[in-house]
Design an enzyme around this catalytic site. Structure first.
Site, PDB file in Angstrom:
ATOM      1  N   LYS A  64      32.178  44.596  21.625  1.00  0.00           N
ATOM      2  CA  LYS A  64      32.915  43.882  21.696  1.00  0.00           C
ATOM      3  C   LYS A  64      33.373  43.617  23.340  1.00  0.00           C
ATOM      4  O   LYS A  64      33.283  44.847  24.078  1.00  0.00           O
ATOM      5  CB  LYS A  64      34.011  43.646  20.666  1.00  0.00           C
ATOM      6  CG  LYS A  64      34.918  44.864  20.688  1.00  0.00           C
ATOM      7  CD  LYS A  64      35.778  44.836  19.739  1.00  0.00           C
ATOM      8  CE  LYS A  64      36.804  46.154  19.820  1.00  0.00           C
ATOM      9  NZ  LYS A  64      37.874  46.094  18.676  1.00  0.00           N
ATOM     10  N   TYR A 292      52.732  42.178  50.411  1.00  0.00           N
ATOM     11  CA  TYR A 292      53.958  41.372  49.723  1.00  0.00           C
ATOM     12  C   TYR A 292      55.088  42.053  49.359  1.00  0.00           C
ATOM     13  O   TYR A 292      55.111  43.176  48.722  1.00  0.00           O
ATOM     14  CB  TYR A 292      53.484  40.441  48.372  1.00  0.00           C
ATOM     15  CG  TYR A 292      52.404  39.637  48.671  1.00  0.00           C
ATOM     16  CD1 TYR A 292      52.720  38.391  49.373  1.00  0.00           C
ATOM     17  CD2 TYR A 292      51.219  39.532  48.182  1.00  0.00           C
ATOM     18  CE1 TYR A 292      51.783  37.371  49.630  1.00  0.00           C
ATOM     19  CE2 TYR A 292      50.334  38.563  48.522  1.00  0.00           C
ATOM     20  CZ  TYR A 292      50.538  37.481  49.024  1.00  0.00           C
ATOM     21  OH  TYR A 292      49.412  36.660  49.067  1.00  0.00           O
TER      22      TYR A 292
END
EC number: 5.1.1.1
Length: 400
Positions: A64, A292
């Site tokens: 999956k 940042y």
């Protein structure tokens, strides 16, 4: 940037960064960042798991989430080649994609499907849905009768996970209903372990006892159970008494133990590496803020490398100032906030690092290795989330 489709064995014959000479064009799929998938490792892990099981116990490979980020088709073909008997996915779309690619092996949809059109698609594509209640049984039976072909399914019991599945105390009644319902065929009965990765948890034994209670009651009545399966990767590696007719293995297939105490049970090989290229080098003075928020300030005159990968590619922003990359076996600390498309590395102690060189974020470089476990510990999460987090804008190069 041109991105090559995944799962086509494209890494064979591609030169490493050290083989690219000045003036040679860099392949577009290695201009910035990429994943490398080691198909040989997938084969070796599957074979090791297969040898670990009793001959009668089948191996279901859980692929999956696009094969935990490794590429579902790549993993499916390797696992089946190496001895897996069945495959498991989470969603209907994942299952249909494999069928469309030519995968014909038994395919179990582990997620819940409750709409008539979803269950009808299972019938059309010869998929096995997971059933948790009477209404799902009724819908499947009606579809099977209409189509003239019984719909194969697995019944799931909730023995303590408290997620999908019928309450284990209702298991016998549902098994009776399935036995009596024309149009359905029970291919398997299963449950899922909640704490199998904890060696001291008694709850796993309690879950097994609940599972066994249903099995014994059903066998006394002569009911068909199909393949009984309970163990995930941790249960498979930790206790052979949990193996039953089949085991469902995910993380171990990709080369990672689900818990530290299980790391030496089998010689598993990580199948994924993540690499990226240095796009810029710059000299900065002591005290300079980086990225940042200027959350990091260099403490000395420094040489910083900008690397072309960021959180939009799957590198968690939580790793800011908590991770390193590898260059020729040397660990270089990442500094400043990780940004959407780029991150910065302190390369002051790596004078040989040049623009265009490749660094390793996950995987091995020489004798040094960085694992998903290291990232998950820094982020206070689990390796599963790290592996599944890499995005499709990273080309996936499959090494055969």
């Amino acid at each position: 940037m041109q991105s090559l489709p995944p799962d086509r064995g494209l890494c064979a014959g591609i030169p490493s960064s050290g083989d690219i000479e000045a003036g040679d064009p860099i392949p577009s799929y290695r201009q910035r960042a990429w994943m490398e998938i080691d198909r040989a490792a997938l084969l070796a892990n599957t074979r090791a798991l297969r040898r670990f099981l009793q001959p009668r116990t089948r191996l279901l490979a859980v692929i999956k989430a696009d094969g935990y980020g490794h590429g579902a088709l790549t993993v499916a073909s390797a696992a089946l080649e190496a001895g897996a008997a069945e495959l498991g996915v989470a969603t209907l779309a994942e299952a249909i994609e494999l069928r469309q690619a030519g995968i014909a092996a038994p395919l179990l949809v582990l997620g819940s499907l409750s709409l008539p059109e979803e269950l009808a698609a299972c019938q059309r594509w010869e998929l096995m849905p997971t059933i948790s209640d009477r209404e799902q049984v009724r819908l499947c039976a009606a579809l099977g009768r209409q189509g003239g072909q019984p719909l194969n399914l697995h019944l799931k019991l909730d023995t303590g996970m408290t997620r999908l599945g019928a309450h284990w105390a209702d298991g016998l009644q549902l098994l009776r209903l399935i036995e009596q319902s024309e149009g359905v065929r029970l291919r398997g009965l299963y449950s899922h372990l909640a704490v199998a990765d904890d060696p001291h948890a008694h709850f796993t034994r309690q879950q097994q006892e609940r599972f066994e209670a249903v099995l014994q009651a059903a066998r006394q009545e002569g009911l068909n159970l199909g393949l009984c399966h309970l163990a995930n990767s941790a249960g498979t590696l930790g206790d052979r008494l949990l193996h039953y007719d089949m085991v469902r293995v995910g993380l171990a297939l990709y080369g990672h133990a689900p818990a530290a105490h299980l790391a030496d049970v089998l010689p598993l090989r990580p199948a994924m590496a993540v690499r990226a290229r240095v796009t810029l080098l710059r000299q900065v003075q002591a005290g300079t803020g980086v990225s940042y928020g200027s959350s990091f300030h260099v403490q000395r005159p420094s040489r910083l490398a900008v690397v072309g990968i960021g959180y939009a590619d799957g590198v968690p922003r939580l790793l800011s100032n908590r991770m390193a990359v590898l260059f020729r076996g040397q660990r270089l600390p990442q500094v400043g906030a990780i940004t959407m498309d780029q991150l910065m590395v302190d390369a002051t102690d790596a004078p040989a690092l040049s623009i265009g060189d490749v660094v390793t974020l996950l995987g091995s470089d020489g004798v040094a290795t960085i694992t998903p476990e290291a990232w998950s510990q820094a982020c206070r999460t689990i390796p599963w989330e790290i592996l599944c987090g890499f995005k499709h804008r990273l080309p996936r190069l499959v090494e055969n």
